[in-house]
Design a protein around this motif. Structure first.
Motif: not given
Length: 201
Positions: A81-87, A167-187
């Protein structure tokens, strides 16, 4: 940094490496203690919390590329999972404009993934969902623009979700990537619940 990483980073995409960490086991106190345990300095505008069972990288900052502050989280069972915080180099964004801007940010990210497919890095990119949803699921408080995509990277079949919210005057982007076979992914679901609680405070 290898060539693949440079290409991906240069168009605001994280590398979806599925490196390992311990199995995620969220504690009830993660939302309450995240800000206390995380280090915050003048260099960064956001606290990236420590999440049990996930290995967090050092926070990076790249304002020149408009990526803002970035942190990666890795897990054996949850992928990356990658989190970006940017304007986005945007100023004085009104509430009326925000929904359109969030949709545009999501569309740009999906277009970047398509470009990676054209470059031969990803294959068979398909879109599963494009909607609005709470980050933390049914009981989540943070409303996001959301998209789910599937694609292959080498011999790996991956599922990748994108969440974008303000969030405030910014943006939060979250990218969450995992093996397709693990769907649904409780973790991953537990991770997103913890992040929802963190930003909802």
């Amino acid at each position: 940094m290898n060539i693949r990483n440079i290409l991906i980073f240069s168009i605001s995409i994280c590398v979806f490496a599925l490196s390992g960490s311990a199995v995620f086991s969220q504690t009830d106190s993660v939302g309450a203690t995240a800000r206390k345990n995380a280090k915050e300095s003048q260099e960064f505008k956001i606290v990236f919390p420590e999440i049990d069972g996930w290995k967090k990288t050092e926070v990076a900052s790249d304002p020149k590329l408009g990526l803002g502050d970035i942190a990666h989280y890795d897990s054996d069972t949850g992928g990356r999972v990658t989190i970006y915080f940017y304007n986005g180099a945007l100023k004085d964004v009104s509430a009326a404009d925000r929904d359109a801007i969030l949709k545009n940010q999501l569309d740009e990210t999906k277009s970047a993934i398509k470009r990676l497919e054209e470059m031969g890095i990803y294959k068979n990119v398909t879109e599963g969902k494009d909607d609005e949803r709470a980050l933390g699921g049914v009981n989540g408080k943070i409303q996001t623009r959301h998209s789910l995509l599937y694609f292959s990277n080498g011999d790996k079949e991956l599922a990748s979700e994108i969440f974008i919210f303000s969030d405030r005057d910014n943006f939060v982007k979250i990218r969450a990537s995992r093996p397709k076979a693990s769907e649904p992914n409780k973790t991953v679901e537990a991770f997103l619940t913890a992040i929802d609680a963190h930003f909802a405070k």
